[in-house]
Design a protein around this motif. Structure first.
Motif, PDB file in Angstrom:
ATOM      1  N   ASN A 145      25.417  17.784  66.560  1.00 47.83           N
ATOM      2  CA  ASN A 145      24.578  18.502  67.520  1.00 47.83           C
ATOM      3  C   ASN A 145      25.039  19.933  67.775  1.00 47.83           C
ATOM      4  O   ASN A 145      24.231  20.794  68.132  1.00 47.83           O
ATOM      5  N   GLU A 146      26.340  20.182  67.617  1.00 47.96           N
ATOM      6  CA  GLU A 146      26.889  21.512  67.887  1.00 47.96           C
ATOM      7  C   GLU A 146      27.772  21.965  66.715  1.00 47.96           C
ATOM      8  O   GLU A 146      28.995  22.037  66.835  1.00 47.96           O
ATOM      9  N   LYS A 196      30.733  16.064  68.593  1.00 46.94           N
ATOM     10  CA  LYS A 196      29.641  17.034  68.680  1.00 46.94           C
ATOM     11  C   LYS A 196      29.306  17.673  67.331  1.00 46.94           C
ATOM     12  O   LYS A 196      28.548  18.636  67.268  1.00 46.94           O
ATOM     13  N   ALA A 235      29.685  22.600  75.952  1.00 42.51           N
ATOM     14  CA  ALA A 235      30.072  23.046  74.616  1.00 42.51           C
ATOM     15  C   ALA A 235      30.102  24.569  74.506  1.00 42.51           C
ATOM     16  O   ALA A 235      30.968  25.137  73.822  1.00 42.51           O
ATOM     17  N   LYS A 236      29.153  25.240  75.172  1.00 42.79           N
ATOM     18  CA  LYS A 236      29.100  26.700  75.087  1.00 42.79           C
ATOM     19  C   LYS A 236      30.364  27.337  75.661  1.00 42.79           C
ATOM     20  O   LYS A 236      30.851  28.343  75.131  1.00 42.79           O
ATOM     21  N   SER A 292      28.277  24.825  65.541  1.00 40.82           N
ATOM     22  CA  SER A 292      28.982  26.074  65.829  1.00 40.82           C
ATOM     23  C   SER A 292      30.314  25.826  66.526  1.00 40.82           C
ATOM     24  O   SER A 292      31.217  26.665  66.480  1.00 40.82           O
ATOM     25  N   LEU A 293      30.449  24.665  67.162  1.00 39.30           N
ATOM     26  CA  LEU A 293      31.698  24.303  67.819  1.00 39.30           C
ATOM     27  C   LEU A 293      32.804  24.117  66.779  1.00 39.30           C
ATOM     28  O   LEU A 293      33.926  24.624  66.939  1.00 39.30           O
ATOM     29  N   ILE A 324      33.108  26.846  73.076  1.00 39.38           N
ATOM     30  CA  ILE A 324      32.912  27.777  71.958  1.00 39.38           C
ATOM     31  C   ILE A 324      33.333  29.186  72.365  1.00 39.38           C
ATOM     32  O   ILE A 324      34.016  29.899  71.606  1.00 39.38           O
TER      33      ILE A 324
END
Length: 275
Positions: free
Chosen positions: A218-219, A215, A58-59, A221-222, A62
């Motif tokens: 959980n994510e 996601k 995911a990082k 920011s994505l 992003i």
């Protein structure tokens, strides 16, 4: 070449040849060139995005979305720089006629006479979709004629914006989609193939959206990074519309023979995010 910046500006480049001999014509074409230089370094990561999603990185996803956001902001700045250097009257009255091409509302093409018969292998060339050979009887002889149906130059013939649509899952209506596919015929074959392959790899733009949906909890920011990238692309298109209205205020067709007013508005509407 100005080396004080890591990105090229319009003042760093010159065209080898021009039609009008005016610098404003050079700036018009070099805007897209500069945008390509700005977006180009992100191409490898765009292609690798599929792997990042598969491996649940995911990082990395992003990071790419954030860099696309920044790159589109820089492309808008390049656009603004070009507008300061290109007088609207020069573009509309002097330069624009050369961008109409040979297939418009008024003209169905240009007939080239005395063209020799081409071998079958030429049907695989990039320009074959726009070249139609036909035999026309004359009084005492038969002569080959070629009908050229090329449309004028358009930034839509650059692959990267269409690539962003594929990655971000932008779904255009049939009119815009048909025009984009037509503009692909003017791209180098490897560029066309890249877009086709990416559409298959990214499930016609659904892959990234589906990943973000999975996601979401959980994510978060994505989702934020994705929305910012899409909004930046929308702002880029909105700025483009404003420029088109300013530079083609007395006409109905844009470059590439597009009905630019409705075309750009529909593209902007499609470039949105459902909250």
């Amino acid at each position: 070449l100005d080396t004080s910046s890591k990105y090229l500006s319009l003042s760093d480049l010159r065209l080898i040849t021009t039609v009008t001999g005016n610098l404003a014509e050079e700036y018009f074409h070099l805007m897209v060139t500069c945008m390509g230089f700005r977006l180009g370094p992100l191409l490898t990561r765009c292609i690798q995005l599929h792997t990042s999603i598969q491996n649940d990185k995911a990082k990395d996803v992003i990071s790419l979305l954030i860099d696309l956001d920044k790159a589109l902001l820089d492309c808008t700045s390049i656009f603004k720089q070009g507008c300061r250097l290109i007088p609207p009257k020069f573009f509309f009255h002097t330069h624009r006629p050369f961008l109409r091409g040979f297939k418009t509302e008024r003209y169905s093409g240009v007939i080239m006479e005395g063209v020799p018969t081409l071998p079958p292998s030429t049907s695989t060339t990039a320009s074959s979709a726009h070249l139609k050979l036909r035999t026309m009887p004359h009084t005492q002889q038969t002569s080959n004629q070629a009908l050229l149906e090329f449309k004028g130059g358009s930034a839509a013939q650059h692959a990267f914006i269409q690539l962003l649509d594929v990655l971000l899952g932008i779904k255009h209506n049939q009119e815009v989609r048909s025009f984009q596919l037509e503009m692909r015929e003017y791209m180098p074959p490897p560029h066309r193939k890249l877009l086709t392959d990416m559409e298959l790899t990214f499930d016609n733009g659904n892959l990234l959206k589906a990943y973000i949906s999975r996601k979401k909890e959980n994510e978060p920011s994505l989702s934020v990074a994705y929305k910012r990238a899409v909004h930046r692309l929308q702002k880029f298109r909105n700025f483009h519309k404003g420029v088109a209205f300013k530079y083609i205020s007395d006409g109905t067709q844009g470059t590439g023979s597009t009905p630019f007013k409705t075309f750009l508005e529909k593209a902007i509407i499609a470039t949105s995010v459902e909250d």
